[in-house]
Design a protein around this motif. Structure first.
Motif, mmCIF file in Angstrom:
data_model
loop_
_atom_site.group_PDB
_atom_site.id
_atom_site.type_symbol
_atom_site.label_atom_id
_atom_site.label_comp_id
_atom_site.label_asym_id
_atom_site.label_seq_id
_atom_site.Cartn_x
_atom_site.Cartn_y
_atom_site.Cartn_z
ATOM 1 N N SER A 280 14.013 -7.382 -13.599
ATOM 2 C CA SER A 280 13.022 -7.245 -14.670
ATOM 3 C C SER A 280 13.562 -6.371 -15.793
ATOM 4 O O SER A 280 13.388 -6.682 -16.983
ATOM 5 C CB SER A 280 11.721 -6.634 -14.129
ATOM 6 O OG SER A 280 11.107 -7.513 -13.230
ATOM 7 N N ASN A 281 14.221 -5.274 -15.432
ATOM 8 C CA ASN A 281 14.810 -4.394 -16.441
ATOM 9 C C ASN A 281 15.903 -5.099 -17.238
ATOM 10 O O ASN A 281 16.029 -4.904 -18.453
ATOM 11 C CB ASN A 281 15.372 -3.128 -15.791
ATOM 12 C CG ASN A 281 14.272 -2.217 -15.283
ATOM 13 O OD1 ASN A 281 13.129 -2.280 -15.739
ATOM 14 N ND2 ASN A 281 14.603 -1.381 -14.317
ATOM 15 N N LEU A 282 16.694 -5.912 -16.565
ATOM 16 C CA LEU A 282 17.759 -6.637 -17.259
ATOM 17 C C LEU A 282 17.190 -7.699 -18.199
ATOM 18 O O LEU A 282 17.756 -7.939 -19.270
ATOM 19 C CB LEU A 282 18.724 -7.252 -16.241
ATOM 20 C CG LEU A 282 19.585 -6.224 -15.497
ATOM 21 C CD1 LEU A 282 20.313 -6.875 -14.336
ATOM 22 C CD2 LEU A 282 20.577 -5.566 -16.457
ATOM 23 N N LEU A 283 16.080 -8.312 -17.823
ATOM 24 C CA LEU A 283 15.420 -9.259 -18.735
ATOM 25 C C LEU A 283 14.989 -8.543 -20.013
ATOM 26 O O LEU A 283 15.114 -9.094 -21.110
ATOM 27 C CB LEU A 283 14.208 -9.904 -18.055
ATOM 28 C CG LEU A 283 14.496 -11.061 -17.115
ATOM 29 C CD1 LEU A 283 13.245 -11.457 -16.345
ATOM 30 C CD2 LEU A 283 15.043 -12.255 -17.890
ATOM 31 N N GLN A 284 14.487 -7.330 -19.860
ATOM 32 C CA GLN A 284 14.085 -6.558 -21.039
ATOM 33 C C GLN A 284 15.298 -6.254 -21.925
ATOM 34 O O GLN A 284 15.236 -6.377 -23.139
ATOM 35 C CB GLN A 284 13.396 -5.251 -20.609
ATOM 36 C CG GLN A 284 12.941 -4.394 -21.768
ATOM 37 C CD GLN A 284 11.933 -5.103 -22.661
ATOM 38 O OE1 GLN A 284 11.053 -5.800 -22.198
ATOM 39 N NE2 GLN A 284 12.078 -4.922 -23.963
ATOM 40 N N LYS A 285 16.414 -5.867 -21.313
ATOM 41 C CA LYS A 285 17.636 -5.599 -22.081
ATOM 42 C C LYS A 285 18.120 -6.855 -22.800
ATOM 43 O O LYS A 285 18.601 -6.783 -23.933
ATOM 44 C CB LYS A 285 18.746 -5.071 -21.169
ATOM 45 C CG LYS A 285 18.572 -3.656 -20.734
ATOM 46 C CD LYS A 285 19.764 -3.213 -19.900
ATOM 47 C CE LYS A 285 19.610 -1.781 -19.443
ATOM 48 N NZ LYS A 285 20.778 -1.338 -18.669
ATOM 49 N N LEU A 286 17.987 -7.996 -22.146
ATOM 50 C CA LEU A 286 18.393 -9.266 -22.759
ATOM 51 C C LEU A 286 17.561 -9.539 -24.005
ATOM 52 O O LEU A 286 18.099 -9.960 -25.033
ATOM 53 C CB LEU A 286 18.248 -10.404 -21.743
ATOM 54 C CG LEU A 286 18.682 -11.781 -22.189
ATOM 55 C CD1 LEU A 286 20.191 -11.827 -22.438
ATOM 56 C CD2 LEU A 286 18.294 -12.827 -21.152
ATOM 57 N N GLU A 287 16.266 -9.289 -23.930
ATOM 58 C CA GLU A 287 15.384 -9.512 -25.076
ATOM 59 C C GLU A 287 15.747 -8.606 -26.249
ATOM 60 O O GLU A 287 15.507 -8.943 -27.400
ATOM 61 C CB GLU A 287 13.923 -9.294 -24.678
ATOM 62 C CG GLU A 287 13.369 -10.352 -23.765
ATOM 63 C CD GLU A 287 13.348 -11.734 -24.388
ATOM 64 O OE1 GLU A 287 13.106 -11.855 -25.607
ATOM 65 O OE2 GLU A 287 13.578 -12.707 -23.651
ATOM 66 N N GLU A 288 16.317 -7.447 -25.964
ATOM 67 C CA GLU A 288 16.662 -6.484 -27.012
ATOM 68 C C GLU A 288 17.949 -6.842 -27.764
ATOM 69 O O GLU A 288 18.235 -6.254 -28.803
ATOM 70 C CB GLU A 288 16.786 -5.089 -26.404
ATOM 71 C CG GLU A 288 15.463 -4.549 -25.895
ATOM 72 C CD GLU A 288 15.600 -3.299 -25.052
ATOM 73 O OE1 GLU A 288 16.739 -2.776 -24.908
ATOM 74 O OE2 GLU A 288 14.574 -2.843 -24.517
ATOM 75 N N ILE A 289 18.700 -7.799 -27.256
ATOM 76 C CA ILE A 289 19.922 -8.219 -27.953
ATOM 77 C C ILE A 289 19.504 -8.949 -29.226
ATOM 78 O O ILE A 289 18.713 -9.890 -29.178
ATOM 79 C CB ILE A 289 20.792 -9.134 -27.061
ATOM 80 C CG1 ILE A 289 21.302 -8.356 -25.852
ATOM 81 C CG2 ILE A 289 21.958 -9.715 -27.857
ATOM 82 C CD1 ILE A 289 22.026 -9.218 -24.839
#
Length: 178
Positions: free
Chosen positions: A84-93
């Motif tokens: 879930s945290n990595l999905l959030q980081k992906l959205e921030e790219i």
């Protein structure tokens, strides 16, 4: 085989495709041209992020299903939270051409894969010798089956891309090769 639109694929004992024979496909120059043009603009980065987002969401969903069916699910829940945290980081790219955002996206994909396989290795019985995901030259039955299955799936995807007029060697997430 060609007359009856039957494809033939040879996969070796390592799970690698030796050759693929396909029936003639419809050529669609417009699709292929747009595929090339998309590499030069933000569509490629958008698609790259979307592909990896879908992959991580599917990994997360499978871990959720596994967690529901197991009493000792602490590792699975912990790894799912990391996804879930990595999905959030992906959205921030930020949006951009895939060449400009590829390393960030692939870094997140790599982290997500590590978290996912950590959770799955906790689920698989030790008798199978599966401690982590290994691609080439698998030494355990689970990785051998995964490698073989991925080779079959890869062929099916390539066939679908070709049949729709795409050039599978043109990479959005990975380098431009098959």
């Amino acid at each position: 085989l060609g007359e009856h639109e039957v494809d033939c694929v040879s996969i070796n004992w390592k799970g690698h495709v030796d050759y693929m024979l396909y029936a003639p496909y419809r050529k669609n120059a417009i699709v292929r041209k747009e595929q090339y043009f998309a590499l030069a603009d933000e569509r490629s980065g958008h698609l790259a992020k979307a592909f990896i987002k879908a992959k991580i969401e599917n990994q997360k969903a499978l871990l959720g299903t596994l967690a529901k069916s197991r009493e000792d699910n602490d590792v699975i829940i912990k790894q799912r939270y990391k996804l879930s945290n990595l999905l959030q980081k992906l959205e921030e790219i930020p949006d951009g051409k895939s060449d400009d955002v590829r390393s960030s996206i692939m870094g997140i994909e790599g982290q997500a894969s590590a978290e996912y396989w950590t959770a799955l290795s906790d689920v698989v019985d030790d008798k199978w010798g599966f401690s982590n995901r290994s691609g080439r030259y698998a030494q355990d039955p689970i990785n051998s089956l995964l490698n073989y299955g991925y080779a079959v799936l890869r062929n099916s995807i390539i066939r679908s891309l070709i049949n729709k007029g795409f050039q599978p060697a043109i990479g959005i997430n990975h380098s431009n090769r098959i």
